[in-house]
Design a protein around this motif. Structure first.
Motif, short mmCIF file in Angstrom:
data_model
loop_
_atom_site.label_atom_id
_atom_site.label_comp_id
_atom_site.label_asym_id
_atom_site.label_seq_id
_atom_site.Cartn_x
_atom_site.Cartn_y
_atom_site.Cartn_z
N ALA A 108 0.85 -1.19 0.00
CA ALA A 108 0.00 0.00 0.00
C ALA A 108 0.88 1.24 0.00
CB ALA A 108 -0.90 0.00 1.24
N PRO A 109 0.33 2.37 -0.44
CA PRO A 109 1.11 3.60 -0.36
C PRO A 109 1.35 4.02 1.09
CG PRO A 109 -1.06 4.03 -1.32
CD PRO A 109 -0.94 2.55 -1.12
N PHE B 263 0.47 -5.22 6.29
CA PHE B 263 0.48 -4.15 5.30
C PHE B 263 1.88 -3.55 5.27
CE2 PHE B 263 -3.58 -4.78 7.18
CZ PHE B 263 -4.40 -4.92 6.08
N GLU B 264 2.41 -3.42 4.07
CA GLU B 264 3.76 -2.90 3.90
C GLU B 264 3.70 -1.67 2.99
OE1 GLU B 264 8.15 -4.68 3.08
OE2 GLU B 264 6.46 -5.74 2.20
N THR B 265 4.33 -0.59 3.43
CA THR B 265 4.36 0.62 2.62
C THR B 265 5.25 0.38 1.41
OG1 THR B 265 3.97 2.06 4.51
CG2 THR B 265 5.01 3.06 2.58
N GLU B 266 4.70 0.64 0.25
CA GLU B 266 5.42 0.51 -1.02
C GLU B 266 5.24 1.83 -1.76
OE1 GLU B 266 7.44 0.21 -3.96
OE2 GLU B 266 7.53 -1.66 -2.81
N PRO B 267 6.28 2.68 -1.76
CA PRO B 267 6.15 4.00 -2.39
C PRO B 267 5.77 3.95 -3.87
CG PRO B 267 8.16 3.88 -1.08
CD PRO B 267 7.58 2.49 -1.14
N LEU B 268 6.12 2.88 -4.58
CA LEU B 268 5.81 2.78 -6.01
C LEU B 268 4.56 1.95 -6.28
CD1 LEU B 268 9.44 2.29 -7.38
CD2 LEU B 268 8.11 4.42 -7.15
N TYR B 269 3.75 1.74 -5.26
CA TYR B 269 2.54 0.94 -5.39
C TYR B 269 1.63 1.52 -6.47
CZ TYR B 269 -2.11 -0.86 -4.34
OH TYR B 269 -3.35 -1.42 -4.45
N THR B 270 1.13 0.63 -7.32
CA THR B 270 0.14 0.99 -8.35
C THR B 270 -1.09 0.13 -8.11
OG1 THR B 270 1.87 1.48 -9.95
CG2 THR B 270 -0.32 1.06 -10.82
N PRO B 271 -2.25 0.75 -7.88
CA PRO B 271 -3.44 -0.06 -7.61
C PRO B 271 -3.86 -0.86 -8.84
CG PRO B 271 -4.00 2.27 -7.67
CD PRO B 271 -2.52 2.18 -7.82
N GLY C 176 -8.28 -4.71 -18.17
CA GLY C 176 -8.23 -4.76 -19.63
C GLY C 176 -6.79 -4.94 -20.07
N PRO C 177 -6.54 -5.01 -21.36
CA PRO C 177 -5.18 -5.17 -21.87
C PRO C 177 -4.28 -4.03 -21.37
CG PRO C 177 -6.78 -5.43 -23.64
CD PRO C 177 -7.53 -4.94 -22.44
N GLY C 178 -3.14 -4.39 -20.83
CA GLY C 178 -2.16 -3.42 -20.37
C GLY C 178 -2.42 -2.85 -18.98
N ASP C 179 -3.56 -3.20 -18.35
CA ASP C 179 -3.87 -2.71 -17.02
C ASP C 179 -3.06 -3.44 -15.96
OD1 ASP C 179 -5.81 -0.91 -17.89
OD2 ASP C 179 -7.46 -2.33 -17.59
N GLN C 180 -2.78 -2.76 -14.86
CA GLN C 180 -2.20 -3.41 -13.68
C GLN C 180 -3.23 -4.39 -13.16
OE1 GLN C 180 0.83 -3.16 -12.05
NE2 GLN C 180 0.07 -4.77 -10.73
N ARG C 181 -2.88 -5.66 -13.10
CA ARG C 181 -3.82 -6.69 -12.66
C ARG C 181 -3.63 -6.98 -11.18
NH1 ARG C 181 -6.34 -9.08 -16.90
NH2 ARG C 181 -5.47 -8.65 -18.93
N MET C 182 -4.73 -7.39 -10.54
CA MET C 182 -4.61 -7.76 -9.14
C MET C 182 -3.88 -9.10 -9.04
SD MET C 182 -8.41 -8.90 -8.01
CE MET C 182 -9.41 -9.93 -9.04
N MET C 183 -3.14 -9.24 -7.97
CA MET C 183 -2.42 -10.49 -7.73
C MET C 183 -3.25 -11.43 -6.86
SD MET C 183 0.56 -10.08 -9.24
CE MET C 183 1.67 -11.23 -8.47
N ASP D 28 -10.70 -1.23 -1.45
CA ASP D 28 -10.25 -0.61 -0.22
C ASP D 28 -9.63 0.76 -0.54
OD1 ASP D 28 -7.49 -0.95 -0.91
OD2 ASP D 28 -7.33 -2.80 0.22
N PRO D 29 -9.24 1.54 0.45
CA PRO D 29 -8.71 2.88 0.17
C PRO D 29 -7.45 2.90 -0.71
CG PRO D 29 -9.41 2.76 2.44
CD PRO D 29 -9.50 1.36 1.87
N ALA D 30 -6.72 1.81 -0.78
CA ALA D 30 -5.53 1.74 -1.65
C ALA D 30 -5.86 1.18 -3.02
CB ALA D 30 -4.44 0.89 -0.99
N GLY D 31 -7.12 0.80 -3.25
CA GLY D 31 -7.54 0.31 -4.56
C GLY D 31 -7.52 -1.19 -4.73
#
Length: 131
Positions: free
Chosen positions: A13-14, A52-60, A66-73, A111-114
């Protein structure tokens, strides 16, 4: 073979503390441990914890992706007794309802982090009990 068990699911999370506080309020968990960039919460009487771990480069993630979107793990499935009531509670705590809802017995929220998560009711068990 030695005993093994799943003890914790970790989400990036950010801001680890902000997201941990959301899930603490949502689930009624308590803080078990915390550091400046990491928080562990869990049920009061034991069970699987969330960290929960702070990840400054987190992308929700994007859901549905869709194609090219950040997918959930992964996503969390949270069983509830009253879907409508718990959906309202989740939104009051800071969750956002997803536009796309794939099933009647499931509510997809962010959630608030997406991170997507699902509230769900076991309708099969209710039918077996005659409810």
């Amino acid at each position: 073979m030695s005993r093994t068990r799943l003890s914790t699911v970790v989400l990036d999370a950010p801001d680890a503390h902000e997201l941990a506080d959301f899930y603490r309020r949502l689930l009624g968990y308590e803080v078990r441990a915390e550091e400046p960039e990491w928080v562990l919460i869990g049920p009061p009487f034991g069970g699987v914890a969330l960290a929960f771990e702070t990840e400054p480069l987190y992308t929700p993630p994007v859901w549905p992706a869709g194609p090219g979107d950040q997918r959930m793990m992964l996503h969390l499935d949270i069983e509830v007794d009253d879907l409508a009531e718990e959906t309202v509670h989740a939104v009051e705590q800071g969750a956002r309802l997803a536009d796309h809802q794939p099933q009647e017995d499931v509510r997809v929220l962010f959630d608030p982090a997406g991170h997507p998560f699902c509230l769900w009711v076991d309708t099969r068990a209710r039918r077996r009990r005659g409810q």
